[in-house]
Design an enzyme around this catalytic site. Structure first.
Site, PDB file in Angstrom:
ATOM      1  N   GLU A 153       0.806  -1.221   0.056  1.00 51.54           N
ATOM      2  CA  GLU A 153      -0.025   0.135   0.055  1.00 51.54           C
ATOM      3  C   GLU A 153       0.895   1.170  -0.148  1.00 51.54           C
ATOM      4  O   GLU A 153       0.805   2.087   0.922  1.00 51.54           O
ATOM      5  CB  GLU A 153      -0.734   0.074   1.237  1.00 51.54           C
ATOM      6  CG  GLU A 153      -1.799  -1.012   1.371  1.00 51.54           C
ATOM      7  CD  GLU A 153      -2.585  -1.001   2.639  1.00 51.54           C
ATOM      8  OE1 GLU A 153      -2.146  -0.609   3.729  1.00 51.54           O
ATOM      9  OE2 GLU A 153      -3.630  -1.843   2.788  1.00 51.54           O
ATOM     10  N   PRO A 154       1.614   1.479  -0.953  1.00 47.86           N
ATOM     11  CA  PRO A 154       2.524   2.875  -1.028  1.00 47.86           C
ATOM     12  C   PRO A 154       1.771   3.900  -1.292  1.00 47.86           C
ATOM     13  O   PRO A 154       0.885   4.015  -2.148  1.00 47.86           O
ATOM     14  CB  PRO A 154       3.473   2.508  -2.259  1.00 47.86           C
ATOM     15  CG  PRO A 154       2.724   1.578  -3.238  1.00 47.86           C
ATOM     16  CD  PRO A 154       1.941   0.834  -2.163  1.00 47.86           C
TER      17      PRO A 154
ATOM     18  N   CYS B 120      -1.813  34.142   8.464  1.00 51.89           N
ATOM     19  CA  CYS B 120      -1.779  34.587   9.756  1.00 51.89           C
ATOM     20  C   CYS B 120      -1.661  33.658  10.890  1.00 51.89           C
ATOM     21  O   CYS B 120      -2.755  33.536  11.692  1.00 51.89           O
ATOM     22  CB  CYS B 120      -2.864  35.875   9.823  1.00 51.89           C
ATOM     23  SG  CYS B 120      -2.966  36.971   8.697  1.00 51.89           S
TER      24      CYS B 120
ATOM     25  N   TYR C 291       0.704  14.012   0.149  1.00 50.88           N
ATOM     26  CA  TYR C 291       0.260  14.762   1.349  1.00 50.88           C
ATOM     27  C   TYR C 291       0.456  16.227   1.299  1.00 50.88           C
ATOM     28  O   TYR C 291       0.728  16.846   2.242  1.00 50.88           O
ATOM     29  CB  TYR C 291       1.118  14.040   2.621  1.00 50.88           C
ATOM     30  CG  TYR C 291       1.094  12.607   2.802  1.00 50.88           C
ATOM     31  CD1 TYR C 291      -0.266  12.367   3.120  1.00 50.88           C
ATOM     32  CD2 TYR C 291       1.872  11.903   2.393  1.00 50.88           C
ATOM     33  CE1 TYR C 291      -0.276  10.778   3.290  1.00 50.88           C
ATOM     34  CE2 TYR C 291       1.869  10.462   2.614  1.00 50.88           C
ATOM     35  CZ  TYR C 291       0.757   9.914   2.930  1.00 50.88           C
ATOM     36  OH  TYR C 291       0.431   8.425   3.011  1.00 50.88           O
TER      37      TYR C 291
HETATM   38  C1  LIG Z   1      -1.164   6.036   4.754  1.00 52.20           C
HETATM   39  C2  LIG Z   1      -1.266   4.824   4.762  1.00 52.20           C
HETATM   40  C3  LIG Z   1      -0.709   4.067   3.870  1.00 52.20           C
HETATM   41  C4  LIG Z   1       0.462   4.691   2.785  1.00 52.20           C
HETATM   42  O1  LIG Z   1       1.553   5.433   3.753  1.00 52.20           O
HETATM   43  P1  LIG Z   1       2.808   5.955   3.073  1.00 52.20           P
HETATM   44  O2  LIG Z   1       3.706   6.428   3.973  1.00 52.20           O
HETATM   45  O3  LIG Z   1       2.327   7.055   2.278  1.00 52.20           O
HETATM   46  O4  LIG Z   1       3.384   4.620   2.180  1.00 52.20           O
HETATM   47  C5  LIG Z   1      -0.685   2.675   3.456  1.00 52.20           C
HETATM   48  N1  LIG Z   1      -1.451   2.000   4.273  1.00 52.20           N
HETATM   49  C6  LIG Z   1      -2.388   2.643   5.230  1.00 52.20           C
HETATM   50  C7  LIG Z   1      -3.449   1.943   5.939  1.00 52.20           C
HETATM   51  C8  LIG Z   1      -2.044   3.825   5.558  1.00 52.20           C
HETATM   52  O5  LIG Z   1      -3.095   4.599   6.475  1.00 52.20           O
END
Ligand SMILES: *Cc1c(COP(=O)(O)O)cnc(C)c1O
Length: 425
Positions: free
Chosen positions: A279-280, A349, A378
């Site tokens: 899950e990158p 501000c 992000y």
């Molecule tokens: C945010 C998140 C990711 C991705 O994280 P990165 O640091 O952007 O790779 C993957 N899995 C889950 C469950 C997340 O909450």
């Protein structure tokens, strides 16, 4: 690696001069590179496919929260990338961008009943359950639908990691996941229910992780738990390894490569015969984007501080204010001559509207363009209209062509979202 390079002194996104985009769209504006997204996904896909015997037919699911622009998602979807989502909105975005439901994972610590019902109806691949109380609610929602969705239990291995305390998710006190000692019993409870189908375990211990050790320790914990569950007669066919691998914001050369990272996962999962999922978020998107901003004024104060006041603020790029993040900032047009050190600030501000202190840059003047590098993850997703500044637009470049993929709203459009209470006339 990315595709933002200088040609004749002018920074380009692939074949397009950033000056041309800034002139046409105005600033601030995010600019994304199709080639960089494609390259990063391709490197990961290639590495994962090379380890098919250990990782199975692995899913790469982009973490939509890192960059949820529909065209960015569609670019990745066309390459075969799936989506890791944390809300109904993200599931809808992924579907709208062309990600099939069979490649969508639904994660998150606070899924409402309505969101769980929506995910079941949409037929997502897998729902990652993060607590016992959530499992009970999911079972009730699924029972009412006569469904039995495939789920993974997200384990909190008590190994926190990440570039900052505020982006660590796997520590003992973090809100994410089921404590490791409770996970096996919860898995067994899920297996006993006719309304959910547990298929595996998941973990995600943090973000901007720059060494493999904590990741490896977490994956080993998943491996041990898989073996223990199987010894109890339970089926575990998938392991979701989360995201979290860091990117070189400081130009570090010593970060683990994608190939090293994947080789490590293959080593840990070897012989388990599970299907892995990755899950990158940051890894695919961070270096695929820059934020373009113009210098409003150079405020050289008599106390020796020189403030470079930019037209981008913390509402456009929140990472520095939110978790002290570092972004390299470069002049779009090459400049000679070293200035003193600048404090890079926005117009908001708030005292936290500071991007960098004492940053050495070439001498800059009002009207000059600068690029915040590594802003593709992000970045725009965290933007707001604070101080009634229009939401920052986004542009996608592909070779010589480019398109505005999120427009800057006009003030009329902004006000139109706020119908006046009828008694105010
Ligand atoms: C945010 C998140 C990711 C991705 O994280 P990165 O640091 O952007 O790779 C993957 N899995 C889950 C469950 C997340 O909450």
């Amino acid at each position: 690696m990315h595709h933002f390079d200088r040609i004749d002194g002018a920074l380009h996104a692939e074949g397009v001069p950033l000056e041309a985009i800034a002139d046409a769209v105005g600033t601030p504006v995010y600019v994304y590179s199709t080639a960089t997204l494609t390259r990063h996904y391709g490197l990961l896909r290639e590495a994962v496919d090379a380890h098919r015997t250990s990782l199975g037919d692995a899913l790469i699911a982009f973490a939509v929260k890192a960059n949820s622009n529909l065209s960015v998602l569609a670019t990745l979807a066309r390459l075969g990338c799936g989506a890791d989502t944390v809300s109904e909105g993200e599931i809808r975005r992924a579907l709208a961008a062309g990600v099939p439901a069979s490649r969508i994972i639904f994660s998150g610590v606070g899924k409402t009943d309505a969101e769980l019902a929506f995910a079941i109806e949409a037929g997502v691949r897998q729902i990652n359950v993060e607590s016992a109380v959530e499992l009970d609610r999911l079972i009730a929602v699924a029972a009412a639908k006569g469904a039995a969705p495939e789920i993974a239990i997200r384990v909190n291995p008590k190994i926190g990691a990440g570039g900052h305390a505020k982006i660590t998710t796997g520590g003992a006190t973090d809100k994410f996941g089921v404590p490791a000692e409770e996970a096996p019993a919860l898995y067994a409870r899920a297996a006993a229910s006719p309304h959910v189908t547990p298929v595996g375990l998941a973990c995600h211990i943090g973000s901007q992780i720059t060494t493999l050790e904590p990741l490896e320790a977490a994956f080993r914990a998943l491996r041990e738990m898989t073996l223990a569950l199987r010894a109890d007669g339970l089926t575990v066919s998938r392991l979701d390894l989360g995201g979290g691998l860091g990117v070189p914001y400081h130009g570090q050369a010593d970060l683990p490569s994608i190939a090293d990272y994947v080789a490590m996962t293959a080593r840990v999962l070897d012989g388990l015969e599970v299907e892995a999922a990755f899950e990158p978020g940051r890894l695919l998107a961070a270096n695929a984007g820059v934020l373009l901003s113009r210098v409003i004024q150079v405020n050289a104060r008599s106390d020796g501080r020189t403030f470079l006041v930019l037209d981008a603020g913390m509402n456009d790029l929140m990472r520095p204010a939110l978790y002290d993040a570092f972004h390299d900032v470069v002049p779009v047009r090459e400049r000679d001559g070293e200035a003193g050190a600048y404090d890079l600030v926005g117009p908001i501000c708030e005292s936290t509207d500071v991007f960098a202190r004492d940053r050495r840059l070439a001498a800059l003047e009002a009207g000059d363009l600068v690029a915040f590098m590594g802003a593709g993850a992000y970045g725009a997703v965290l933007s707001s209209e604070y101080n009634s500044r229009a939401l920052v637009p986004e542009v996608l470049v592909d070779g010589e062509r480019w398109a505005v993929v999120r427009g800057r709203p006009s003030y009329e459009e902004m006000w139109a979202r706020e119908p006046k209470a009828d008694w105010l006339g």
